[in-house]
Design an enzyme around this catalytic site. Structure first.
Site, PDB file in Angstrom:
ATOM      1  N   HIS A 176       0.830  -1.134  -0.159  1.00  0.00           N
ATOM      2  CA  HIS A 176       0.117  -0.143   0.169  1.00  0.00           C
ATOM      3  C   HIS A 176       0.979   1.157  -0.064  1.00  0.00           C
ATOM      4  CE1 HIS A 176      -4.041  -1.744   2.038  1.00  0.00           C
ATOM      5  NE2 HIS A 176      -3.460  -2.590   0.990  1.00  0.00           N
ATOM      6  N   GLU A 206       1.028   4.072   2.038  1.00  0.00           N
ATOM      7  CA  GLU A 206       1.387   4.174   3.202  1.00  0.00           C
ATOM      8  C   GLU A 206       2.728   3.352   3.530  1.00  0.00           C
ATOM      9  OE1 GLU A 206      -2.911   4.349   3.981  1.00  0.00           O
ATOM     10  OE2 GLU A 206      -1.634   3.568   2.241  1.00  0.00           O
ATOM     11  N   CYS A 212      -6.187   1.858   5.880  1.00  0.00           N
ATOM     12  CA  CYS A 212      -6.958   0.642   6.012  1.00  0.00           C
ATOM     13  C   CYS A 212      -6.361   0.324   7.383  1.00  0.00           C
ATOM     14  CB  CYS A 212      -6.732  -0.366   5.007  1.00  0.00           C
ATOM     15  SG  CYS A 212      -4.986  -0.850   5.023  1.00  0.00           S
ATOM     16  N   CYS A 244      -2.458  -0.229   7.444  1.00  0.00           N
ATOM     17  CA  CYS A 244      -1.686   1.008   7.255  1.00  0.00           C
ATOM     18  C   CYS A 244      -1.666   2.011   8.710  1.00  0.00           C
ATOM     19  CB  CYS A 244      -2.164   1.757   5.956  1.00  0.00           C
ATOM     20  SG  CYS A 244      -1.564   0.898   4.446  1.00  0.00           S
TER      21      CYS A 244
END
Length: 150
Positions: free
Chosen positions: A52, A54, A82, A85
């Site tokens: 992801h 992040e 999410c 993260c």
């Protein structure tokens, strides 16, 4: 720079992700008014659940600073983090998080639930809605184009 200018840079990362056929989420990490890391989704390209925006930006910031602690940094991300993260942000001790669009499906900062409302040490200050229309549009355009292709 302003919060909107930093989010605009995160949006640039999101647009690059879209060009690579990745879900367009971008992230920028700032320390002392300097960008120290950027990230964007690479789950499809790397076939990695953890790729992801992040997570990528945090890993780069760790390398740049030579530390797992990012306690003097600010994270800007185009989509609400999410659970994975949000947990990484907690563990990195990032004190400030700014996000653009809310994520009603996987958001862990208010979209579904707010992990930062729990009694964890080092919970970040959280501000949502920075350039939210632009952040939401890059996502909706991506999925609309994807549906057209299918």
């Amino acid at each position: 720079m302003t919060h909107e200018e930093y989010m605009s840079l995160a949006l640039e990362q999101a647009r690059l992700a879209a060009q690579e056929e990745e879900v367009p989420v971008g992230c920028v990490i700032v320390k002392d008014d300097a960008i120290i890391a950027t990230g964007r989704n690479h789950r499809e390209q790397l076939q990695s659940t953890a790729s992801h925006a992040e997570m990528e930006a945090i890993a780069i910031a760790n390398q740049v600073l030579g530390s797992w602690r990012l306690d003097d940094c600010t994270l800007y991300v185009t989509l609400e983090p999410c659970p994975m993260c949000a947990g990484a942000i907690l563990n990195a001790r990032i004190p400030r998080v700014y996000y653009g669009a809310r994520d009603e499906a996987f958001g862990a900062c208010g979209g579904v639930f707010n992990l930062y409302m729990e009694a964890f040490p080092h919970t970040p200050a959280l501000v949502g809605g920075i350039l939210k229309e632009d952040c939401a549009k890059v996502l909706s355009d991506f999925f609309q184009n994807k549906r057209k292709k299918e």
